[in-house]
Motif scaffolding. Structure first.
Motif, PDB file in Angstrom:
ATOM      1  N   ALA A  79       0.283 -11.693   9.376  1.00  0.00           N
ATOM      2  CA  ALA A  79       1.377 -10.765   9.691  1.00  0.00           C
ATOM      3  C   ALA A  79       1.737 -10.834  11.172  1.00  0.00           C
ATOM      4  CB  ALA A  79       0.994  -9.337   9.302  1.00  0.00           C
TER       5      ALA A  79
ATOM      6  N   TYR B 133       0.224 -10.616  -4.851  1.00  0.00           N
ATOM      7  CA  TYR B 133       0.146 -11.126  -3.472  1.00  0.00           C
ATOM      8  C   TYR B 133      -0.537 -12.445  -3.448  1.00  0.00           C
ATOM      9  CZ  TYR B 133       1.754  -6.679  -1.731  1.00  0.00           C
ATOM     10  OH  TYR B 133       2.511  -5.572  -1.468  1.00  0.00           O
TER      11      TYR B 133
ATOM     12  N   GLU C 177      -7.481 -12.233   7.628  1.00  0.00           N
ATOM     13  CA  GLU C 177      -6.490 -13.300   7.468  1.00  0.00           C
ATOM     14  C   GLU C 177      -5.097 -12.731   7.229  1.00  0.00           C
ATOM     15  OE1 GLU C 177      -8.060 -15.761   4.352  1.00  0.00           O
ATOM     16  OE2 GLU C 177      -9.455 -16.791   5.716  1.00  0.00           O
ATOM     17  N   ALA C 178      -5.000 -11.676   6.418  1.00  0.00           N
ATOM     18  CA  ALA C 178      -3.690 -11.057   6.152  1.00  0.00           C
ATOM     19  C   ALA C 178      -3.113 -10.447   7.424  1.00  0.00           C
ATOM     20  CB  ALA C 178      -3.825  -9.995   5.059  1.00  0.00           C
TER      21      ALA C 178
ATOM     22  N   ALA D  50       0.227  -4.645   2.288  1.00  0.00           N
ATOM     23  CA  ALA D  50      -0.294  -5.960   1.908  1.00  0.00           C
ATOM     24  C   ALA D  50      -1.612  -6.242   2.629  1.00  0.00           C
ATOM     25  CB  ALA D  50       0.739  -7.043   2.214  1.00  0.00           C
ATOM     26  N   ILE D  51      -1.718  -5.846   3.880  1.00  0.00           N
ATOM     27  CA  ILE D  51      -2.971  -6.037   4.626  1.00  0.00           C
ATOM     28  C   ILE D  51      -4.066  -5.166   4.018  1.00  0.00           C
ATOM     29  CG2 ILE D  51      -4.100  -5.707   6.863  1.00  0.00           C
ATOM     30  CD1 ILE D  51      -1.290  -6.363   8.105  1.00  0.00           C
TER      31      ILE D  51
ATOM     32  N   GLN E 181       4.405  -4.273   4.569  1.00  0.00           N
ATOM     33  CA  GLN E 181       3.595  -5.287   5.255  1.00  0.00           C
ATOM     34  C   GLN E 181       2.205  -4.733   5.549  1.00  0.00           C
ATOM     35  OE1 GLN E 181       6.211  -6.229   8.527  1.00  0.00           O
ATOM     36  NE2 GLN E 181       7.018  -8.026   7.488  1.00  0.00           N
TER      37      GLN E 181
ATOM     38  N   ALA F 141      -5.338  -6.603   0.729  1.00  0.00           N
ATOM     39  CA  ALA F 141      -5.861  -7.970   0.747  1.00  0.00           C
ATOM     40  C   ALA F 141      -7.322  -8.031   0.326  1.00  0.00           C
ATOM     41  CB  ALA F 141      -5.695  -8.579   2.141  1.00  0.00           C
TER      42      ALA F 141
ATOM     43  N   ALA G 107     -10.493 -11.603   3.973  1.00  0.00           N
ATOM     44  CA  ALA G 107      -9.126 -11.575   3.428  1.00  0.00           C
ATOM     45  C   ALA G 107      -8.239 -10.626   4.227  1.00  0.00           C
ATOM     46  CB  ALA G 107      -9.149 -11.171   1.955  1.00  0.00           C
TER      47      ALA G 107
END
Length: 175
Positions: free
Chosen positions: A66, A175, A61-62, A133-134, A130, A137, A58
């Motif tokens: 980005a 998210y 992928e995040a 969010a990573i 941003q 994840a 995950a």
């Protein structure tokens, strides 16, 4: 001949054809600013992926999403992991006991600090979020992810209290 007075230097924009004082040459062009922003998004993604490790799908992928959103559409997971390996010093641990690996720390400062004065606070905060969010994840913030996000906030000249509030709010965001 009649003297008309002192000549004031100016430059003309090739895009909008507006005329500006020569001091405008000290500011980045829209193309340069866009490139700086893309590089910043890419570097933040690498730093957060390194901080959280590459074991979680995950998070990988995040980070790749980005990077693609930043404008590197052809950049896949293999390229991101290769760049991460290059910046982390060719193998070994991506983070040491004192925080970020040397290459990533240098890259964050080199990319984010020149950009920060040209972004309004909401833009600087968006870059931080941003990264958050990573980090989120694959679950809650790890200590190294939190350290990396704090470093991003410092490089972007965001007050430490604001960084903390944004990162806390990000844990509650869907998210």
């Amino acid at each position: 001949m009649l003297p008309l007075g002192p000549v004031i230097g100016s430059v003309q924009c090739t895009s909008c054809h507006g005329r500006f004082g020569v001091e405008s040459l000290e500011q980045p062009t829209c193309v340069r600013l866009g490139g700086m922003l893309r590089d910043a998004q890419y570097t933040v993604a690498l730093a957060l992926l390194a901080a959280g490790g590459t074991a979680h799908r995950a998070a990988r992928e995040a980070a790749c999403a980005a990077v693609r959103d930043a404008g590197f559409e052809d950049c896949g997971e293999a390229q991101v992991l290769a760049a991460l390996a290059a910046l982390s010093g060719l193998g070994g641990e991506l983070y040491d006991a004192h925080g970020m690996a040397g290459g990533l720390a240098v890259e964050l400062h080199a990319v984010l600090e020149p950009l920060a004065p040209h972004l309004a606070q909401p833009g600087r905060e968006r870059l931080l979020l941003q990264g958050a969010a990573i980090a989120l994840a694959d679950g809650r913030y790890r200590p190294q992810e939190r350290d990396a996000l704090d470093a991003v906030g410092r490089c972007l000249d965001l007050p430490q209290a604001r960084v903390g509030a944004l990162l806390e709010a990000a844990t509650r965001a869907p998210y």
